[in-house]
Design a protein around this motif. Structure first.
Motif, mmCIF file in Angstrom:
data_model
loop_
_atom_site.group_PDB
_atom_site.id
_atom_site.type_symbol
_atom_site.label_atom_id
_atom_site.label_comp_id
_atom_site.label_asym_id
_atom_site.label_seq_id
_atom_site.Cartn_x
_atom_site.Cartn_y
_atom_site.Cartn_z
ATOM 1 N N GLY A 129 1.243 -0.838 -0.214
ATOM 2 C CA GLY A 129 0.005 -0.188 -0.110
ATOM 3 C C GLY A 129 0.374 1.675 0.387
ATOM 4 O O GLY A 129 1.723 0.971 -0.295
ATOM 5 N N HIS A 147 -4.081 1.741 3.045
ATOM 6 C CA HIS A 147 -5.181 1.426 2.408
ATOM 7 C C HIS A 147 -6.262 2.244 2.976
ATOM 8 O O HIS A 147 -6.736 2.682 4.763
ATOM 9 C CB HIS A 147 -5.379 -0.341 2.596
ATOM 10 C CG HIS A 147 -4.316 -0.459 1.185
ATOM 11 N ND1 HIS A 147 -4.907 -1.046 0.048
ATOM 12 C CD2 HIS A 147 -3.569 -1.058 1.573
ATOM 13 C CE1 HIS A 147 -4.048 -1.019 -0.838
ATOM 14 N NE2 HIS A 147 -3.240 -1.659 0.204
ATOM 15 N N ARG A 157 -8.758 -2.953 -3.238
ATOM 16 C CA ARG A 157 -8.325 -3.422 -1.556
ATOM 17 C C ARG A 157 -9.235 -1.567 -0.883
ATOM 18 O O ARG A 157 -9.048 -0.388 -1.082
ATOM 19 C CB ARG A 157 -7.321 -3.503 -1.185
ATOM 20 C CG ARG A 157 -6.635 -4.419 -1.971
ATOM 21 C CD ARG A 157 -5.540 -4.424 -1.461
ATOM 22 N NE ARG A 157 -4.752 -5.491 -2.521
ATOM 23 C CZ ARG A 157 -3.399 -6.347 -2.461
ATOM 24 N NH1 ARG A 157 -2.552 -5.908 -1.645
ATOM 25 N NH2 ARG A 157 -3.059 -7.420 -2.922
ATOM 26 N N ASP A 158 -9.579 -1.617 0.839
ATOM 27 C CA ASP A 158 -9.718 -0.476 1.136
ATOM 28 C C ASP A 158 -9.368 -1.074 2.702
ATOM 29 O O ASP A 158 -8.388 -1.353 2.282
ATOM 30 C CB ASP A 158 -11.416 -1.177 1.910
ATOM 31 C CG ASP A 158 -12.055 -2.388 2.355
ATOM 32 O OD1 ASP A 158 -11.068 -2.839 2.857
ATOM 33 O OD2 ASP A 158 -13.052 -2.620 2.417
ATOM 34 N N TRP A 161 -7.019 -3.447 4.539
ATOM 35 C CA TRP A 161 -5.592 -4.090 4.416
ATOM 36 C C TRP A 161 -4.516 -3.125 4.282
ATOM 37 O O TRP A 161 -3.538 -3.823 4.472
ATOM 38 C CB TRP A 161 -5.624 -3.883 2.482
ATOM 39 C CG TRP A 161 -7.011 -4.730 2.198
ATOM 40 C CD1 TRP A 161 -7.663 -4.676 1.796
ATOM 41 C CD2 TRP A 161 -6.119 -5.886 1.280
ATOM 42 N NE1 TRP A 161 -8.340 -5.826 0.626
ATOM 43 C CE2 TRP A 161 -7.819 -6.420 0.681
ATOM 44 C CE3 TRP A 161 -5.056 -6.954 1.002
ATOM 45 C CZ2 TRP A 161 -7.634 -7.948 0.244
ATOM 46 C CZ3 TRP A 161 -5.507 -8.211 0.367
ATOM 47 C CH2 TRP A 161 -6.266 -8.362 -0.075
#
Length: 268
Positions: A129, A147, A157-158, A161
């Motif tokens: 990230g 993230h 991805r939120d 992650w």
């Protein structure tokens, strides 16, 4: 009282004292410095604190908050410095291309005496990230990768992650951990913005806006950091710094973007 009732009472009493111990720690503000550029993060060493703001770094005296010198990386393409840590005369800054996608990150290195840029480690498109904070402990690098949710989410991805990743001093990954669900919810829709190891062996983390510190520790098993406590603090997210030049106290620097102030607080 039966043994069963006594056992239940003992468990309740134990829980009471446990919770009392957990919440006995508090953050007390000691000093405030007015700094117009206080937007992203602060780093600290024995005599100075360093205010980090996207493309610039200001060096200030700890005694009276006077500006000593500045560094401007605008012409070098530096757009989003996130945080920093001073180790043996070098300031290591987390740098990213936020809010661009794909996420790319690097560590930018400065000589704190001259405030000249002296080195770089690039992660490129980092698999974990966006690099938001960096620290060193026990001969390893500890790095926070963020993230985000919504339009800032990357490749589906939120915030879940978001992770803490451990590297050796040659930047080789050794381990990684995720944050517990309750902390992820507090980070959302932004993410983990700051982190620093205390001299008590605990990890102090911040989100993006909330006036809170999240105290974490490594788990005995599994892959999820253990949440020890949440402490109200006049530190409104962003990058933080623990002053390791003070050996017998736990002193932390943070900032408030709304008031353009740097705060020095004691955790006790």
């Amino acid at each position: 009282m039966t043994f069963k009732n006594f056992k239940s009472y003992s468990l309740v009493l134990f829980g009471f004292f446990l919770n009392t111990e957990v919440f006995s720690q508090a953050v007390t503000k000691i000093k405030t410095f007015e700094v117009a550029e206080a937007k992203q993060a602060v780093a600290v060493d024995g005599g100075f604190f360093y205010v980090i703001n996207n493309s610039t770094i200001g060096k200030f005296t700890k005694a009276d908050g006077k500006l000593v010198t500045t560094w401007d990386g605008t012409s070098e393409g530096i757009k989003h410095l996130n945080s920093g840590v001073v180790i043996k005369g070098k300031l290591y800054c987390a740098n990213s291309n936020y809010p661009e996608i794909p996420m790319a990150s690097s560590v930018e290195i400065f000589d704190v005496n001259t405030m000249k840029h002296i080195g770089n480690h690039s992660f490129g498109i980092a698999e974990h990230g966006s690099l938001t904070w960096i620290d060193q402990k026990d001969g390893f690098w500890w790095i926070g990768f963020a993230h985000y949710s919504g339009k800032e989410a990357s490749e589906g991805r939120d915030v879940r992650w978001t992770s803490l990743v451990k590297f050796d001093l040659e930047w080789r990954q050794t381990e990684s951990w995720i944050f517990p669900k309750n902390i992820v919810e507090l980070f959302t829709p932004k993410s983990n913005s700051g982190g620093a190891w205390g001299n008590d062996g605990l990890l102090y983390c911040t989100g993006h806006d909330r006036p809170e510190l999240y105290v974490m520790k490594l788990p005995k098993s599994g892959f999820t950091l253990e949440h020890i406590r949440t402490m109200p603090a006049e530190i409104y997210g962003q990058g933080i710094a623990i002053d390791h030049s003070v050996k017998n106290k736990l002193m932390i620097y943070g900032l408030n973007r709304a008031t353009n102030t740097i705060t020095l607080s004691e955790i006790k």
